[in-house]
Design a protein around this motif. Structure first.
Motif, short mmCIF file in Angstrom:
data_model
loop_
_atom_site.label_atom_id
_atom_site.label_comp_id
_atom_site.label_asym_id
_atom_site.label_seq_id
_atom_site.Cartn_x
_atom_site.Cartn_y
_atom_site.Cartn_z
N ASP A 33 32.07 30.40 38.50
CA ASP A 33 30.82 29.85 37.96
C ASP A 33 30.59 30.25 36.50
OD1 ASP A 33 28.59 28.22 38.24
OD2 ASP A 33 27.30 29.90 38.82
N GLY A 34 31.65 30.19 35.70
CA GLY A 34 31.52 30.45 34.27
C GLY A 34 31.49 31.91 33.86
N ALA A 35 31.75 32.83 34.78
CA ALA A 35 31.74 34.26 34.43
C ALA A 35 32.74 34.52 33.30
CB ALA A 35 32.08 35.12 35.65
N ARG A 36 32.30 35.23 32.26
CA ARG A 36 33.18 35.54 31.13
C ARG A 36 34.00 36.79 31.37
NH1 ARG A 36 30.13 38.03 27.60
NH2 ARG A 36 28.17 38.13 28.65
N ILE A 37 33.42 37.76 32.06
CA ILE A 37 34.09 39.04 32.31
C ILE A 37 34.27 39.20 33.82
CG2 ILE A 37 33.96 41.55 31.98
CD1 ILE A 37 34.02 40.07 29.34
N VAL A 38 35.49 39.59 34.21
CA VAL A 38 35.78 39.79 35.63
C VAL A 38 36.38 41.18 35.83
CG1 VAL A 38 36.11 37.34 36.15
CG2 VAL A 38 38.05 38.69 35.37
N THR A 39 36.27 41.67 37.04
CA THR A 39 36.89 42.93 37.42
C THR A 39 37.75 42.68 38.64
OG1 THR A 39 35.03 43.56 38.81
CG2 THR A 39 34.99 44.34 36.55
N GLY A 40 38.71 43.55 38.88
CA GLY A 40 39.55 43.38 40.06
C GLY A 40 40.77 44.27 40.00
N THR A 41 41.81 43.85 40.73
CA THR A 41 43.06 44.59 40.74
C THR A 41 44.22 43.63 40.52
OG1 THR A 41 43.29 44.40 43.15
CG2 THR A 41 42.25 46.41 42.30
N LEU A 42 45.28 44.15 39.91
CA LEU A 42 46.50 43.42 39.63
C LEU A 42 47.62 44.18 40.31
CD1 LEU A 42 48.03 41.22 37.91
CD2 LEU A 42 48.31 43.03 36.20
N ALA A 43 48.43 43.48 41.12
CA ALA A 43 49.50 44.16 41.85
C ALA A 43 50.77 43.34 41.88
CB ALA A 43 49.04 44.45 43.28
N GLY A 44 51.88 44.05 41.95
CA GLY A 44 53.17 43.43 42.21
C GLY A 44 53.39 43.50 43.71
#
Length: 162
Positions: A33-44
């Motif tokens: 919904d247009g969020a400019r900044i996101v948080t989360g995790t990145l994994a292989g």
């Protein structure tokens, strides 16, 4: 629990700096919904996931993506062409500015620089923090923070107009 989970390839932009990125699927971008900044995790495939806080880039050209440096990719066990597993959600505090300890300490010691720094937009503050954070050696981080405070105080920072 993250709102959005997807897998995508680690790609590289053409020309220029050749930044690494993971494209955000259209349906996920729409749900943000247009969020400019996101948080989360990145994994292989064999990593637990590296936490991140990033801006969504590329919406202007219709290809939303998350940019990642080689250091973060390596921590996540990823490289160009690998499949990344991403969990993300809109940041609860999109305008929050998280500064490196070296810059916080330098600003604490320099009242004039701190007062002027506080007049900068959150985006410019974050950008200056990233500049400090990118240095690998602690001594370089301290030197950059002190140099940056001097430039802020003396109005010789790149882009100063007044």
């Amino acid at each position: 629990m993250p709102e959005h989970v997807f897998a995508g390839p680690v790609l590289r932009t053409d020309g220029g700096l050749g930044m690494h990125y993971v494209p955000i699927p259209t349906e996920v971008d729409g749900a943000l919904d247009g969020a400019r900044i996101v948080t989360g995790t990145l994994a292989g495939s064999e990593s637990d996931g590296v936490p991140f806080r990033r801006a969504v880039h590329g919406r202007g050209d219709g290809a939303p993506k998350l940019l990642f440096g080689k250091k973060v990719l390596a921590e996540a066990g990823l490289a160009f062409g690998a499949t990344a597993f991403v969990e993300l959600e809109p940041a609860a505090d999109p305008d929050a500015v998280h500064l490196p300890a070296e810059l916080e300490e330098a600003l604490r010691q320099d009242d004039a620089a701190r007062e002027r720094f506080e007049t900068f937009t959150p985006g410019r503050q974050r950008s200056l923090g990233v500049y400090i954070d990118q240095a690998k050696r602690p001594a370089t981080r301290v030197r950059r923070a002190l140099d940056l405070c001097e430039k802020i105080r003396t109005r010789t920072l790149y882009g100063d107009r007044d």
